[in-house]
Design a protein around this motif. Structure first.
Motif, short mmCIF file in Angstrom:
data_model
loop_
_atom_site.label_atom_id
_atom_site.label_comp_id
_atom_site.label_asym_id
_atom_site.label_seq_id
_atom_site.Cartn_x
_atom_site.Cartn_y
_atom_site.Cartn_z
N SER A 43 0.80 -1.21 0.00
CA SER A 43 0.00 0.00 0.00
C SER A 43 0.84 1.27 0.00
O SER A 43 0.32 2.36 -0.07
CB SER A 43 -0.96 0.01 1.19
OG SER A 43 -0.21 -0.03 2.37
N GLY A 69 -4.71 1.52 -10.09
CA GLY A 69 -5.43 1.66 -8.82
C GLY A 69 -6.90 1.38 -8.97
O GLY A 69 -7.42 1.24 -10.08
N ASN A 70 -7.56 1.30 -7.84
CA ASN A 70 -8.99 0.98 -7.81
C ASN A 70 -9.84 2.19 -7.50
O ASN A 70 -9.46 3.03 -6.67
CB ASN A 70 -9.25 -0.08 -6.73
CG ASN A 70 -8.77 -1.43 -7.17
OD1 ASN A 70 -9.14 -1.93 -8.23
ND2 ASN A 70 -7.91 -2.04 -6.37
N ASP A 73 -9.96 4.36 -4.06
CA ASP A 73 -8.71 4.44 -3.30
C ASP A 73 -8.45 5.92 -2.95
O ASP A 73 -8.61 6.79 -3.81
CB ASP A 73 -7.52 3.93 -4.12
CG ASP A 73 -7.47 2.41 -4.21
OD1 ASP A 73 -8.24 1.75 -3.52
OD2 ASP A 73 -6.63 1.91 -4.99
N THR A 131 -11.36 2.68 -11.71
CA THR A 131 -10.30 1.68 -11.65
C THR A 131 -9.52 1.72 -12.95
O THR A 131 -10.10 1.71 -14.03
CB THR A 131 -10.93 0.29 -11.46
OG1 THR A 131 -11.61 0.26 -10.20
CG2 THR A 131 -9.85 -0.80 -11.47
N SER A 170 -4.65 0.57 -3.20
CA SER A 170 -4.85 -0.80 -2.72
C SER A 170 -4.18 -1.77 -3.69
O SER A 170 -4.39 -1.68 -4.89
CB SER A 170 -6.32 -1.12 -2.56
OG SER A 170 -7.00 -0.95 -3.78
N SER A 172 -3.72 -4.55 -5.95
CA SER A 172 -4.76 -5.27 -6.68
C SER A 172 -4.15 -5.87 -7.92
O SER A 172 -3.08 -5.50 -8.35
CB SER A 172 -5.88 -4.34 -7.08
OG SER A 172 -5.41 -3.40 -8.01
#
Ligand SMILES: [Ca+2]
Ligand SMILES: [Ca+2]
Ligand SMILES: [Ca+2]
Ligand SMILES: [Ca+2]
Length: 290
Positions: A43, A69-70, A73, A131, A170, A172
């Motif tokens: 993170s 990224g999501n 976030d 995302t 996060s 991912s």
């Protein structure tokens, strides 16, 4: 402090160091289309970089870093040590979306733990709207960013080193499609005890080129972390007849560590561009006798 770091890979040069504490900048990471890809497996991403060259005040340089990224976030982009490192530089930071539109930009910010001057730039609490890929640009005053990664005011004051700390993304993985035992093998269950190999097709899509996979990073099995690769086909083949070439790889059945309860297999890896991906597929395991 949790500064566990990230690995960065550039096309063709694998430099896996998932447990390193900081990632080094890899030039040339400009213009924006040549941004360095950051692999998000923690993170906090912590990047050591230089605008221009130490010992020289005027070497033209911009730095770009891309991450995946999501949506939702809450990300902080923090420059530390721009002032106070080997050579002071007054940094500017911006974050661009995938269309290279500037979403946030900052020049000076209140002094924080890693900074001794308000000249260090910082973007707080940037909420990712979707995302996907984002690119961070770092420049030196007064070269503010425009959309497209270009700058205003070509002349500038100084170069210098800095640390870029990106937190809140996060970890991912891009999800891709796989097919375990591809083709007409509907009734060809896996027996966890058998020797031999399991063919797995990694399927290409509009957003994923299976032939761009870095084969040396592939893991496959009950958890997805099993080091079970035998080999991959040299050339792609279109296993699902969608006109796109897929990659068929073969994994040692025993090393995949399936058991009689296993119903799903997981494959993980990275592309040559450094994107982490994962695919899950139905496993036709011989059912246990009741
Ligand atoms: Ca640089
Ligand atoms: Ca650069
Ligand atoms: Ca700072
Ligand atoms: Ca500044």
């Amino acid at each position: 402090m949790n500064l566990r770091a990230l690995a960065i890979t550039l096309t063709g040069t694998m430099a896996l160091s998932a447990n390193a504490w900081a990632v080094e900048e890899q030039e040339e990471n400009h213009p924006i289309a040549s941004a360095q890809t950051l692999v998000v497996d923690s993170s906090v991403m912590d990047i050591d970089a230089v605008l221009g060259e130490i010992g020289s005040s005027r070497v033209d340089d911009l730095d770009f870093f891309t991450f995946y990224g999501n949506a939702g976030d809450v990300v902080t982009l923090d420059i530390d040590g721009g002032y106070g490192g080997s050579q002071n530089v007054d940094t500017i930071i911006a974050v661009f979306d995938a269309d290279q539109t500037v979403l946030r930009m900052n020049d000076d910010s209140p002094v924080d733990d890693g900074s001794i001057s308000t000249a260090d730039a910082r973007v707080d609490n940037f909420v990712l709207p979707t995302t996907g890929y984002y690119t961070v640009g770092v420049s030196n005053f007064p070269r503010y960013f425009k959309n497209g990664g270009d700058i205003y005011y070509a002349s500038y004051v100084a170069n210098g080193d800095y640390r870029l700390v990106i937190s809140g993304v996060s970890p991912s993985m891009m999800q891709v499609s796989i097919e375990v035992k591809p083709g007409n093998q509907v009734f060809s269950p896996i027996n966890p005890k058998s020797r031999g190999k399991v063919p797995v097709a990694i399927l290409s899509s509009d957003s994923f080129d299976a032939l761009g996979v870095d084969i040396s990073t592939l893991t496959f099995g009950a958890t997805g972390d099993e080091d079970s690769l035998s080999h991959c086909g040299k050339n792609g083949e279109d296993v699902n007849d969608d006109g796109m070439l897929d990659l068929v790889c073969h994994f040692y059945n025993k090393k995949a560590e399936f058991n009689y309860e296993s119903m799903e297999a997981t494959l993980r890896g990275r592309t040559q561009m450094g994107t982490v991906f994962e695919g899950r597929g139905f496993l036709k395991v011989v059912p246990a006798k009741r």
